[in-house]
Design a protein around this motif. Structure first.
Motif, PDB file in Angstrom:
ATOM      1  N   LYS A 132     -29.607   7.733  19.399  1.00 50.57           N
ATOM      2  CA  LYS A 132     -28.523   7.031  18.699  1.00 50.57           C
ATOM      3  C   LYS A 132     -28.554   5.533  18.988  1.00 50.57           C
ATOM      4  O   LYS A 132     -28.325   4.711  18.094  1.00 50.57           O
ATOM      5  CB  LYS A 132     -27.169   7.633  19.046  1.00 50.57           C
ATOM      6  CG  LYS A 132     -26.921   8.965  18.365  1.00 50.57           C
ATOM      7  CD  LYS A 132     -25.443   9.309  18.348  1.00 50.57           C
ATOM      8  CE  LYS A 132     -25.196  10.589  17.561  1.00 50.57           C
ATOM      9  NZ  LYS A 132     -23.752  10.906  17.478  1.00 50.57           N
ATOM     10  N   GLU A 148     -26.019   9.099  10.146  1.00 47.38           N
ATOM     11  CA  GLU A 148     -25.006   8.129  10.552  1.00 47.38           C
ATOM     12  C   GLU A 148     -25.399   6.706  10.193  1.00 47.38           C
ATOM     13  O   GLU A 148     -24.541   5.829  10.021  1.00 47.38           O
ATOM     14  CB  GLU A 148     -24.756   8.230  12.063  1.00 47.38           C
ATOM     15  CG  GLU A 148     -24.185   9.569  12.512  1.00 47.38           C
ATOM     16  CD  GLU A 148     -23.977   9.611  14.012  1.00 47.38           C
ATOM     17  OE1 GLU A 148     -23.586   8.559  14.578  1.00 47.38           O
ATOM     18  OE2 GLU A 148     -24.202  10.681  14.614  1.00 47.38           O
ATOM     19  N   TYR A 149     -26.706   6.478  10.090  1.00 47.59           N
ATOM     20  CA  TYR A 149     -27.196   5.125   9.824  1.00 47.59           C
ATOM     21  C   TYR A 149     -27.881   5.014   8.460  1.00 47.59           C
ATOM     22  O   TYR A 149     -28.529   4.015   8.169  1.00 47.59           O
ATOM     23  CB  TYR A 149     -28.149   4.707  10.946  1.00 47.59           C
ATOM     24  CG  TYR A 149     -27.471   4.719  12.291  1.00 47.59           C
ATOM     25  CD1 TYR A 149     -26.700   3.635  12.708  1.00 47.59           C
ATOM     26  CD2 TYR A 149     -27.562   5.831  13.133  1.00 47.59           C
ATOM     27  CE1 TYR A 149     -26.048   3.646  13.930  1.00 47.59           C
ATOM     28  CE2 TYR A 149     -26.908   5.853  14.367  1.00 47.59           C
ATOM     29  CZ  TYR A 149     -26.161   4.756  14.754  1.00 47.59           C
ATOM     30  OH  TYR A 149     -25.504   4.766  15.964  1.00 47.59           O
TER      31      TYR A 149
END
Length: 276
Positions: free
Chosen positions: A88, A130-131
């Motif tokens: 992450k 998420e990105y």
């Protein structure tokens, strides 16, 4: 806009690039943007996506530097250790680079045929969402059963199969590959690159007809809105010149409507990788 959705750059290192063997003299040298740009221009290609060939963040940074210096490189597919506990934070770091569009792992080189289904790797794939990063699937046909489970598990993650999963064009063995490809294509988040074909055929004696049955399956399974042209330059030079490689796809899609040809030759890549 015509986009080559799959090509590579490297400054040849015989240790790092050990996969480029002595028999591959044609590509045992540097290949950089100044080598590709005139080739793209000659073939009417407006831009490209540079894909990792080495599994290191050094490679990712190298490709990003080249993309920043050359505006015809529209995007980069890099590498980060998706299995890492710090994935992450690495994705957070790379999210600051707009030209980085996604990631790839050289799964075809993993001895575990179910590598894609590992829990630690899956954690990395989950983090991509998420990105807003894509993921390129590089496998051989014997790994397709795992790909089927993988795409079912990650049915919302933007995925693309590189090189049609490298079927055996030389023997023409179609049945098992076709069954898996049709199953995988049911998931609408999965795209497929019409790339890397000539190097999976008879390098010296391939013919256009060798590829047609496989291309027909891909077109029927994915449709013209989820296929994209890629050259796999400079690896393709082992078997064909750039104009021959793009010629295979252009000849095949020539029977389609103008809008469908536009999608396959660049529109789908621009949409999938969010190219500007």
């Amino acid at each position: 806009m015509i986009i080559d959705a799959h090509q590579h750059f490297w400054q040849f290192d015989p240790v790092r690039d050990a996969w480029i063997t002595e028999e591959m003299q044609t590509i045992r040298k540097d290949f950089l943007p100044e080598d590709l740009k005139p080739v793209l221009e000659k073939n009417g290609v407006d831009g490209c996506v540079a894909v990792q060939a080495d599994q290191s963040e050094t490679e990712t940074d190298f490709l990003l530097q080249l993309a920043n210096e050359n505006d015809f490189i529209k995007g980069v597919v890099g590498w980060a250790d998706l299995r890492g506990a710090d994935i992450k934070s690495r994705l957070e770091h790379y999210s600051k680079f707009p030209l980085l569009k996604g990631f790839r792992h050289i799964v075809q080189g993993e001895p575990d045929k179910n590598f894609l289904l590992r829990d630690d790797f899956g954690n990395g794939i989950k983090a991509l969402a998420e990105y807003d990063f894509t993921y390129d699937i590089l496998v051989y046909p014997h790994q397709l059963p795992a790909v089927g489970e993988f795409v079912k598990k990650f049915h919302e993650q933007p995925l693309v199969i590189d090189h049609l999963a490298k079927p055996d064009f030389e023997t023409g063995e179609l049945k098992s590959w076709e069954q898996h490809i049709r199953n995988i294509a049911r998931y609408k988040n999965v795209y497929c690159k019409l790339s890397g074909m000539v190097t999976e055929a008879d390098l010296q004696n391939w013919e256009y007809e060798d590829f047609v049955p496989f291309l027909e399956v891909a077109l029927e399974a994915f449709g013209p809105d989820r296929l994209m042209f890629g050259s796999d330059w400079p690896v393709c030079l082992l078997a064909a010149e750039y104009e021959e490689v793009i010629g295979i796809v252009r000849q095949f899609v020539g029977k389609l409507s103008a809008s469908e040809q536009t999608q396959i030759m660049g529109g789908n890549a621009a949409e999938f990788y969010k190219l500007k």
